[in-house]
Design a protein around this motif. Structure first.
Motif, mmCIF file in Angstrom:
data_model
loop_
_atom_site.group_PDB
_atom_site.id
_atom_site.type_symbol
_atom_site.label_atom_id
_atom_site.label_comp_id
_atom_site.label_asym_id
_atom_site.label_seq_id
_atom_site.Cartn_x
_atom_site.Cartn_y
_atom_site.Cartn_z
ATOM 1 N N PHE A 84 6.724 -37.859 1.836
ATOM 2 C CA PHE A 84 6.392 -39.186 1.320
ATOM 3 C C PHE A 84 7.018 -40.264 2.199
ATOM 4 C CE2 PHE A 84 5.755 -36.365 -2.200
ATOM 5 C CZ PHE A 84 4.700 -36.906 -2.915
ATOM 6 N N LEU A 85 6.160 -41.093 2.788
ATOM 7 C CA LEU A 85 6.602 -42.239 3.581
ATOM 8 C C LEU A 85 6.506 -43.472 2.690
ATOM 9 C CD1 LEU A 85 7.465 -43.367 6.349
ATOM 10 C CD2 LEU A 85 5.052 -43.575 6.930
ATOM 11 N N VAL A 98 11.412 -37.358 1.322
ATOM 12 C CA VAL A 98 11.115 -38.775 1.118
ATOM 13 C C VAL A 98 11.814 -39.607 2.186
ATOM 14 C CG1 VAL A 98 11.239 -40.740 -0.454
ATOM 15 C CG2 VAL A 98 10.890 -38.420 -1.368
ATOM 16 N N HIS A 99 11.030 -40.405 2.912
ATOM 17 C CA HIS A 99 11.575 -41.344 3.900
ATOM 18 C C HIS A 99 11.392 -42.747 3.342
ATOM 19 C CE1 HIS A 99 12.035 -43.813 7.478
ATOM 20 N NE2 HIS A 99 12.399 -42.757 8.192
ATOM 21 N N ALA A 100 12.486 -43.340 2.852
ATOM 22 C CA ALA A 100 12.466 -44.704 2.332
ATOM 23 C C ALA A 100 13.196 -45.616 3.315
ATOM 24 C CB ALA A 100 13.126 -44.757 0.958
ATOM 25 N N LEU A 101 13.163 -46.907 3.055
ATOM 26 C CA LEU A 101 13.867 -47.833 3.934
ATOM 27 C C LEU A 101 15.371 -47.604 3.838
ATOM 28 C CD1 LEU A 101 11.862 -51.138 3.339
ATOM 29 C CD2 LEU A 101 11.731 -49.585 5.286
ATOM 30 N N PRO A 102 16.107 -47.783 4.931
ATOM 31 C CA PRO A 102 17.558 -47.571 4.914
ATOM 32 C C PRO A 102 18.231 -48.427 3.835
ATOM 33 C CG PRO A 102 16.780 -47.889 7.157
ATOM 34 C CD PRO A 102 15.623 -48.208 6.259
ATOM 35 N N GLY A 103 19.166 -47.834 3.166
ATOM 36 C CA GLY A 103 19.888 -48.560 2.128
ATOM 37 C C GLY A 103 19.325 -48.359 0.736
ATOM 38 N N TYR A 104 18.081 -47.889 0.652
ATOM 39 C CA TYR A 104 17.514 -47.652 -0.674
ATOM 40 C C TYR A 104 18.107 -46.377 -1.271
ATOM 41 C CZ TYR A 104 14.348 -46.375 -4.407
ATOM 42 O OH TYR A 104 13.834 -46.008 -5.632
ATOM 43 N N VAL A 105 18.593 -46.469 -2.492
ATOM 44 C CA VAL A 105 19.170 -45.320 -3.184
ATOM 45 C C VAL A 105 18.308 -45.011 -4.402
ATOM 46 C CG1 VAL A 105 21.194 -44.379 -4.350
ATOM 47 C CG2 VAL A 105 21.484 -45.943 -2.403
ATOM 48 N N LEU A 121 13.153 -27.773 9.214
ATOM 49 C CA LEU A 121 14.434 -27.088 9.052
ATOM 50 C C LEU A 121 14.352 -25.984 7.995
ATOM 51 C CD1 LEU A 121 16.958 -30.072 9.203
ATOM 52 C CD2 LEU A 121 16.242 -28.540 11.050
ATOM 53 N N ASP A 122 13.375 -26.082 7.112
ATOM 54 C CA ASP A 122 13.114 -25.015 6.143
ATOM 55 C C ASP A 122 12.063 -24.098 6.748
ATOM 56 O OD1 ASP A 122 12.414 -23.345 4.072
ATOM 57 O OD2 ASP A 122 12.332 -24.934 2.559
ATOM 58 N N ILE A 123 12.484 -22.901 7.109
ATOM 59 C CA ILE A 123 11.595 -21.986 7.838
ATOM 60 C C ILE A 123 10.414 -21.530 6.986
ATOM 61 C CG2 ILE A 123 12.718 -19.800 7.223
ATOM 62 C CD1 ILE A 123 12.445 -19.076 10.252
ATOM 63 N N SER A 124 10.474 -21.723 5.685
ATOM 64 C CA SER A 124 9.370 -21.314 4.817
ATOM 65 C C SER A 124 8.268 -22.352 4.722
ATOM 66 C CB SER A 124 9.892 -20.991 3.409
ATOM 67 O OG SER A 124 10.711 -19.839 3.432
ATOM 68 N N ASN A 125 8.522 -23.557 5.196
ATOM 69 C CA ASN A 125 7.471 -24.583 5.186
ATOM 70 C C ASN A 125 6.431 -24.259 6.251
ATOM 71 O OD1 ASN A 125 8.509 -26.179 3.116
ATOM 72 N ND2 ASN A 125 9.810 -27.353 4.505
ATOM 73 N N GLU A 126 5.206 -24.065 5.819
ATOM 74 C CA GLU A 126 4.127 -23.678 6.733
ATOM 75 C C GLU A 126 3.108 -24.791 6.940
ATOM 76 O OE1 GLU A 126 2.195 -21.352 9.447
ATOM 77 O OE2 GLU A 126 4.095 -20.896 8.439
ATOM 78 N N TRP A 127 2.955 -25.679 5.943
ATOM 79 C CA TRP A 127 1.991 -26.760 6.040
ATOM 80 C C TRP A 127 2.680 -28.067 5.668
ATOM 81 C CZ3 TRP A 127 1.040 -22.367 2.947
ATOM 82 C CH2 TRP A 127 0.266 -21.383 3.578
ATOM 83 N N PHE A 128 2.277 -29.157 6.328
ATOM 84 C CA PHE A 128 2.984 -30.424 6.222
ATOM 85 C C PHE A 128 1.991 -31.543 5.914
ATOM 86 C CE2 PHE A 128 5.021 -27.385 8.866
ATOM 87 C CZ PHE A 128 6.394 -27.518 8.649
ATOM 88 N N ILE A 129 2.161 -32.191 4.762
ATOM 89 C CA ILE A 129 1.233 -33.225 4.310
ATOM 90 C C ILE A 129 1.956 -34.563 4.259
ATOM 91 C CG2 ILE A 129 -0.255 -33.998 2.434
ATOM 92 C CD1 ILE A 129 -0.507 -31.106 1.562
ATOM 93 N N LEU A 130 1.377 -35.580 4.884
ATOM 94 C CA LEU A 130 1.937 -36.927 4.851
ATOM 95 C C LEU A 130 1.254 -37.730 3.747
ATOM 96 C CD1 LEU A 130 3.867 -38.993 6.214
ATOM 97 C CD2 LEU A 130 1.887 -39.757 7.547
ATOM 98 N N LEU A 131 2.080 -38.319 2.880
ATOM 99 C CA LEU A 131 1.593 -39.085 1.743
ATOM 100 C C LEU A 131 2.367 -40.400 1.632
ATOM 101 C CD1 LEU A 131 1.722 -36.021 -0.629
ATOM 102 C CD2 LEU A 131 -0.422 -37.099 0.087
ATOM 103 N N SER A 132 1.862 -41.309 0.803
ATOM 104 C CA SER A 132 2.559 -42.563 0.543
ATOM 105 C C SER A 132 2.916 -42.635 -0.934
ATOM 106 C CB SER A 132 1.686 -43.754 0.931
ATOM 107 O OG SER A 132 0.657 -43.941 -0.031
ATOM 108 N N GLU A 133 3.647 -43.678 -1.293
ATOM 109 C CA GLU A 133 4.036 -43.847 -2.701
ATOM 110 C C GLU A 133 2.841 -44.179 -3.581
ATOM 111 O OE1 GLU A 133 4.779 -47.976 -0.856
ATOM 112 O OE2 GLU A 133 4.820 -45.877 -0.249
ATOM 113 N N SER A 134 1.691 -44.529 -2.978
ATOM 114 C CA SER A 134 0.506 -44.895 -3.759
ATOM 115 C C SER A 134 -0.522 -43.769 -3.816
ATOM 116 C CB SER A 134 -0.142 -46.152 -3.176
ATOM 117 O OG SER A 134 -0.635 -45.896 -1.870
ATOM 118 N N CYS A 135 -0.145 -42.578 -3.356
ATOM 119 C CA CYS A 135 -1.064 -41.431 -3.356
ATOM 120 C C CYS A 135 -0.963 -40.639 -4.659
ATOM 121 C CB CYS A 135 -0.758 -40.493 -2.190
ATOM 122 S SG CYS A 135 -1.225 -41.118 -0.563
ATOM 123 N N ILE A 136 -2.077 -39.997 -5.032
ATOM 124 C CA ILE A 136 -2.077 -39.082 -6.174
ATOM 125 C C ILE A 136 -2.836 -37.810 -5.786
ATOM 126 C CG2 ILE A 136 -2.044 -41.010 -7.816
ATOM 127 C CD1 ILE A 136 -5.027 -40.219 -8.444
#
Length: 382
Positions: free
Chosen positions: A119-120, A146-153, A192-207
């Motif tokens: 999630f970007l 999840v990649h959020a803006l720096p400083g967001y907790v 870094l997780d060797i079990s991850n085989e597929w990678f999907i890019l999504l946003s906070e507005s995706c369902i």
């Protein structure tokens, strides 16, 4: 004469004085001995502690190190996903670590391939409750980053699938290379997780448009990765090309596609280890080039054209025109709305025609959450 007159014996007086002096000297001697004893005890105690510490320090490398060494090189430690996503590696270190590729294809352990949902976002995930329901019951077949803006907790509760799933991030600007850098950062962390085989890019507005089982089956059985990559001759396609990108990228190789993609592990590694195309795009694809629409589609279509389905899995409505797609709020979420989304779809899946072309959709406003939760069991299957 005084002593004799007073009736006192001189010898007796001397003996009395001696008897008085002896206890005083004995007491002084005992006190001195006691002080010396206490001093020696204190000195001995600190000496023992010093030499014990020194001995432990000298012995530690030879007695403790082998245990650490064995643990660090055990199979379990190599295949176990990172417990804490907030590591201290910079991007250079992260990409180097994530680029490790086993040369033997057969895994010496039971590996359940997972989908990495990346999630970007700018900050919060307002549709998180819908995603929580989507993932429920499928632990072990997905991972989340999840990649959020720096400083967001984020304050997701432990019960949420998004709890502690943020990765170290940097500033992101729309349409600039920092967007692609963030996407590469997400991919690298997921690798870094060797079990991850597929990678999907999504946003906070995706369902998700289907339940987890359908999406997992669709992606895991596909022979292609889903990256939109097409040649657009107009000003918003070839018109953004810069001749200074030659010879690495020629005009005929220039491609455009949706930012939202799905790639397999092989392509994910090629993305983070790319040092040929990335510098060219960073230097010569500046706004209004919108590098996130061109870098991945161009690079992958040059290197791996046979592995791409040349389409995205994320449905978006561009019918209203403008630089951004339509956003749907509370009043838009009806059964009729989703009927329009699902109708008229026709595409190729493993080179065969299918009516299931999109697995995700965007953009949905936070106000859409409640009607989505109400309709999801009937319309979306979760």
């Amino acid at each position: 004469m005084v002593a004799l007159e007073e009736g006192k014996d001189t010898a007796s007086a001397i003996r009395t004085n001696i008897s008085r002096a002896l206890p005083l000297k004995l007491l002084q001697f005992c006190l001195l001995f006691l002080v010396l004893g206490i001093g020696l005890s204190v000195i001995s105690m600190y000496s023992v502690r010093f030499f014990v510490v020194q001995r432990v320090a000298n012995v530690a490398p030879s007695t403790i190190q082998p245990v650490v060494f064995e643990e660090a090189n055990s199979l379990e430690s190599l295949i176990r996903p990172p417990l804490n996503l907030l590591h201290t590696m910079n991007d250079t270190e992260l990409f180097w670590r994530a680029s490790f590729v086993p040369q033997i294809r057969e895994y010496p352990f039971k590996r359940v391939p997972k989908i990495a949902f990346m999630f970007l976002t700018k900050g919060p995930l307002p549709l998180a409750p819908l995603w929580d329901r989507f993932f429920k019951g499928h632990k072990g077949r997905y991972s989340i980053y999840v990649h959020a803006l720096p400083g967001y907790v984020a304050g997701y509760p432990p019960s949420s699938v998004f709890h502690r799933r943020q990765i170290p991030s940097q500033m992101v600007e729309w349409g600039k290379m920092s967007m692609c850098e963030a996407e590469r950062r997400l991919i690298a962390n997921a690798l870094l997780d060797i079990s991850n085989e597929w990678f999907i890019l999504l946003s906070e507005s995706c369902i998700p448009l289907h339940n987890f089982s359908i999406i997992y089956h669709y992606i895991s059985r596909s022979r292609h990765s889903f990256m939109g990559s097409f040649d657009e001759p107009g000003p918003y396609g070839r018109g953004r090309y810069d001749q200074r990108m030659e010879p690495e990228v020629t005009l005929s190789q220039w491609r455009k596609g949706s930012q939202w993609f799905e790639v397999n592990r092989r392509l994910a590694i090629s993305i983070i280890e790319d040092d040929i195309y990335f510098p060219k795009f960073k230097e010569f694809c500046q706004p209004a080039c919108y590098v996130d629409e061109h870098y991945f589609p161009t690079m992958l279509s040059i290197e791996f054209p046979h592995l791409l389905a040349n389409r995205t899995l994320t449905w978006t409505d561009w019918s209203r025109g403008g630089a951004h797609p339509a956003t749907f709020g509370k009043t838009d979420i009806t059964e009729g709305f989703f009927k329009k989304v699902f109708e008229g779809q026709l595409c190729l899946y493993n080179n065969q025609p299918t009516s299931v072309c999109y697995l995700f959709a965007r953009k949905f406003a936070p106000s859409a959450l409640d009607p989505l939760l109400e309709l999801a069991p009937k319309v979306l299957g979760y």
